[in-house]
Structures are given as C-alpha cells and as structure tokens.
Design an enzyme around this catalytic site. Structure first.
Site, PDB file in Angstrom:
ATOM      1  N   ILE A  82       0.839  -1.202   0.000  1.00 53.56           N
ATOM      2  CA  ILE A  82       0.000   0.000   0.000  1.00 53.56           C
ATOM      3  C   ILE A  82       0.870   1.246   0.000  1.00 53.56           C
ATOM      4  O   ILE A  82       0.622   2.182  -0.764  1.00 53.56           O
ATOM      5  CB  ILE A  82      -0.952  -0.016   1.209  1.00 53.56           C
ATOM      6  CG1 ILE A  82      -1.903  -1.201   1.125  1.00 53.56           C
ATOM      7  CG2 ILE A  82      -1.748   1.292   1.275  1.00 53.56           C
ATOM      8  CD1 ILE A  82      -2.691  -1.453   2.388  1.00 53.56           C
ATOM      9  N   ASP A 137      10.493   3.043   7.150  1.00 50.03           N
ATOM     10  CA  ASP A 137      10.137   1.634   7.083  1.00 50.03           C
ATOM     11  C   ASP A 137      11.154   0.846   7.895  1.00 50.03           C
ATOM     12  O   ASP A 137      12.357   1.122   7.831  1.00 50.03           O
ATOM     13  CB  ASP A 137      10.118   1.142   5.634  1.00 50.03           C
ATOM     14  CG  ASP A 137       9.455  -0.217   5.500  1.00 50.03           C
ATOM     15  OD1 ASP A 137       8.248  -0.255   5.204  1.00 50.03           O
ATOM     16  OD2 ASP A 137      10.140  -1.232   5.704  1.00 50.03           O
ATOM     17  N   ALA A 153      -4.433   2.674   8.104  1.00 50.83           N
ATOM     18  CA  ALA A 153      -3.784   1.445   8.584  1.00 50.83           C
ATOM     19  C   ALA A 153      -4.513   0.894   9.805  1.00 50.83           C
ATOM     20  O   ALA A 153      -5.424   0.084   9.678  1.00 50.83           O
ATOM     21  CB  ALA A 153      -2.313   1.730   8.887  1.00 50.83           C
ATOM     22  N   ARG A 154      -4.139   1.384  10.984  1.00 50.23           N
ATOM     23  CA  ARG A 154      -4.786   0.975  12.227  1.00 50.23           C
ATOM     24  C   ARG A 154      -4.874   2.178  13.161  1.00 50.23           C
ATOM     25  O   ARG A 154      -3.936   2.981  13.255  1.00 50.23           O
ATOM     26  CB  ARG A 154      -4.011  -0.156  12.916  1.00 50.23           C
ATOM     27  CG  ARG A 154      -4.182  -1.515  12.252  1.00 50.23           C
ATOM     28  CD  ARG A 154      -5.617  -2.027  12.364  1.00 50.23           C
ATOM     29  NE  ARG A 154      -5.795  -3.366  11.823  1.00 50.23           N
ATOM     30  CZ  ARG A 154      -6.132  -3.644  10.578  1.00 50.23           C
ATOM     31  NH1 ARG A 154      -6.275  -2.651   9.695  1.00 50.23           N
ATOM     32  NH2 ARG A 154      -6.312  -4.887  10.179  1.00 50.23           N
ATOM     33  N   ASP A 196      -9.531   6.755   8.553  1.00 48.99           N
ATOM     34  CA  ASP A 196     -10.404   5.646   8.165  1.00 48.99           C
ATOM     35  C   ASP A 196     -10.442   4.554   9.218  1.00 48.99           C
ATOM     36  O   ASP A 196     -11.191   3.594   9.085  1.00 48.99           O
ATOM     37  CB  ASP A 196      -9.924   5.064   6.830  1.00 48.99           C
ATOM     38  CG  ASP A 196     -10.905   4.062   6.245  1.00 48.99           C
ATOM     39  OD1 ASP A 196     -12.119   4.363   6.227  1.00 48.99           O
ATOM     40  OD2 ASP A 196     -10.476   2.987   5.798  1.00 48.99           O
ATOM     41  N   GLU A 207     -13.702   0.381  16.972  1.00 47.92           N
ATOM     42  CA  GLU A 207     -14.554   0.517  15.793  1.00 47.92           C
ATOM     43  C   GLU A 207     -15.849  -0.272  15.971  1.00 47.92           C
ATOM     44  O   GLU A 207     -15.799  -1.453  16.344  1.00 47.92           O
ATOM     45  CB  GLU A 207     -13.808   0.023  14.544  1.00 47.92           C
ATOM     46  CG  GLU A 207     -12.621   0.899  14.200  1.00 47.92           C
ATOM     47  CD  GLU A 207     -11.879   0.438  12.955  1.00 47.92           C
ATOM     48  OE1 GLU A 207     -12.240  -0.616  12.387  1.00 47.92           O
ATOM     49  OE2 GLU A 207     -10.942   1.135  12.549  1.00 47.92           O
ATOM     50  N   HIS A 252     -13.575   2.548   8.084  1.00 43.55           N
ATOM     51  CA  HIS A 252     -12.651   1.456   7.762  1.00 43.55           C
ATOM     52  C   HIS A 252     -13.023   0.894   6.379  1.00 43.55           C
ATOM     53  O   HIS A 252     -13.161  -0.314   6.196  1.00 43.55           O
ATOM     54  CB  HIS A 252     -12.708   0.352   8.823  1.00 43.55           C
ATOM     55  CG  HIS A 252     -11.440  -0.452   8.897  1.00 43.55           C
ATOM     56  ND1 HIS A 252     -10.851  -0.820  10.074  1.00 43.55           N
ATOM     57  CD2 HIS A 252     -10.646  -0.960   7.919  1.00 43.55           C
ATOM     58  CE1 HIS A 252      -9.765  -1.528   9.837  1.00 43.55           C
ATOM     59  NE2 HIS A 252      -9.610  -1.620   8.530  1.00 43.55           N
ATOM     60  N   ALA A 273     -10.618  -0.325   1.679  1.00 50.97           N
ATOM     61  CA  ALA A 273     -10.521  -1.483   0.776  1.00 50.97           C
ATOM     62  C   ALA A 273     -11.846  -1.820   0.112  1.00 50.97           C
ATOM     63  O   ALA A 273     -11.929  -2.815  -0.627  1.00 50.97           O
ATOM     64  CB  ALA A 273     -10.015  -2.696   1.546  1.00 50.97           C
TER      65      ALA A 273
END
Length: 309
Positions: free
Chosen positions: A156, A175, A235-236, A260, A265, A283, A286
C-alpha cells in the site's frame, strides 16, 4: 463437510456464485455473519463453537474466543492486519492463519490519496457549506510539489508513492525493513519518524499495529509538526494517539486529518467526529468492487487450502 464462519459483510458480495461454487467443490459449508455489523466476542464464541475454519475481518479472535472453538484449524484474514487475532494462541495450538496479501493494495492507496486531497482542499467542508447555502470561497492547501512522508513501504505504501509521484511530490519514508532498491529507484528520502513530522506537509500511515507502532504518532513528537500538516491513516487506529490528534486539529495546530481507522470501531463518542477539518471513513479504504472480489476469492482459496492440508 467442513464448516466455516464468514464474518466480513462484504465477502463475496460481487462474486458470490464463483465463491459458492468453490466452496461446494471442496465440501465447505459456510455460515455468514447474521448481525450486520462487527461481531462481539460473545457472538464469535457462540458461532465458532462447531466450526473448522473462519474467514474474518476485524472481528475479535482473542484467546477467550479461540478457546471456545475446539475444532478450529484455520483462520483466513480478509485483509492484511492480524492485530485482532491472538497469533500467540494460534501458533501454540497449530491453527493456520492466512492473509489476503496485496489484494486490496491499490484500493487502499487510492483511498489514502482521496482522503489526503479531501482534507487539503476542504472538499467535505465546502460541499456541506454549499448545500447549506454558503457560497463563500474557502482557502485550502496545495498538494502539487509538496512533501509527503509515508510510514510503511509495503504494497500500500508503495502504491501511495506512485500516486504522489503524479503530483511531483518530494517523498520521504520510514520503514523498519526497507526495500533499498525500491527506495533508490523512486528517489525516496528514507528517514526517521521525527524528521518526517518536522519537514513534511502530509503523512500517510501504512504500518501494522504492533507494540512498537502503538501511538507512534503522539504528543511528544507531533508538537514538532508544521501548522499545515495533514495526517492520513488508513492502517490501524492505535498508531496515532487519538486524543493528541483531536487537540491538534481542534486548536488548528495542524491543518487536519483523514481517518479511516480508530482504536475502537465503530468509534464510541470520539471527539474527532465533531471536527470540520477531519474527514472520517468507516474502515472502508478497501471497499471497492475489484478489491472485494480479489479478497473474497483469495480468502476462500486460503481457507480451503489450510483446511485440506
């Protein structure tokens, strides 16, 4: 006949016949989420009690739930993140866990950039104002040739790199295990999180939630941010300290955020929902036809493979 539970509500929504035929061919009987929402631990425990496998979204598969599923042999994650699955328990009890790697990468990268643009150009705020009869011009932020910091260069994150290149953006990245060839080929400045916060106009988050990334963006490091910073998180939720983000956005110490994902949640009474400079998603990054088809088929193939091995 192998019995499985399927919890994601979008599973096989657009390719049901294909998936149903696959299940039939391999003697799989699927029970689908009857609740129309993310399931609770009690609901999961009840429905998993006689199942051999589960295709799961973000519903809880903690140890307390897994203990109630003595026949469980395989878990197919409908997505990538496994923070809702007790992988220590699954490893200990030889329960196979699979993921739909890369199936939704382009969809999430698209949505990440959509959130970035929506916040920068105040799209939702302007839309709501116009519909209420407010035709005033609202000054927004530029995107072209600005600096973006991408946290996480998996599939992603690399997709966001490609989209940012179309806007001639300067690309910074963090990263933990970088692909040095990709970094070099795409003229990415590989650096640390603090440098990204200090220097970038946008931050897009694409890391897994782990003890190391929990509240990676927090009150201590975000105080260094530019006033025009926009944070995008697909992501989270736990990667960003939500209380800190709320205070920064409310007090206009950063320009805004596109969120998102939340620590809980659906979010319960999150103050972020009150702010005009925060664009919220359910969320849903996707949730495209193409990504849903790919994830559904891959998750179905994964659960069949793991149950037959």
């Amino acid at each position: 006949m192998k019995k499985i539970l399927v919890t994601p509500r979008s599973f096989a929504k657009y390719n049901y016949r294909q998936v149903a035929e696959l299940f039939k061919k391999h003697n799989v009987e699927a029970e689908f989420n009857p609740y129309g929402q993310i399931m609770t631990e009690d609901q999961m425990s009840d429905l998993l009690s006689d199942k051999d496998g589960v295709i799961v979204g973000v519903d809880p598969l903690h140890e307390e739930v897994l203990r109630q599923a003595p026949q469980l042999k395989a878990i197919a994650k409908y997505g990538v993140g496994v923070d809702n699955i007790d992988t220590g328990y699954t490893d200990e009890h030889a329960i196979k866990v699979s993921r739909t790697l890369n199936a939704n990468a382009d969809a999430v990268a698209d949505y990440s950039f959509a959130l970035l643009m929506a916040v920068a150009r105040r799209v939702v705020e302007i839309n709501n104002g116009c519909k209420a009869g407010d035709w005033q011009k609202k000054i927004a932020l530029d995107i072209f040739e600005k600096k973006i910091g991408i946290l996480g260069l998996g599939a992603i994150g690399r997709g966001v790199v490609k989209r940012a290149q179309g806007f001639d953006m300067s690309i910074y990245a963090y990263d933990m295990y970088p692909d040095e060839a990709f970094v070099a080929q795409n003229d990415i400045r590989l650096t640390d999180v603090d440098t990204i916060i200090r220097e970038c106009d946008f931050i897009s988050i694409h890391l897994p939630l782990t003890p190391d990334t929990k509240h990676l963006l927090n009150a201590d490091n975000l105080k260094q941010a530019k006033k025009n910073l926009i944070i995008v998180n697909t992501a989270r939720g736990g990667i960003v300290d939500e209380e800190t983000l709320y205070q920064l956005c409310k007090e206009n110490r950063i320009f805004g955020a596109g969120i998102d994902v939340f620590e809980q949640e659906p979010p319960q009474q999150s103050k972020l929902l009150e702010l005009e400079n925060v664009v919220i998603g359910s969320h849903t990054a996707a949730s495209t036809v193409g990504a849903t088809e790919k994830m559904s088929l891959m998750a179905a193939e994964n659960i069949i493979k793991d149950l037959e091995d």
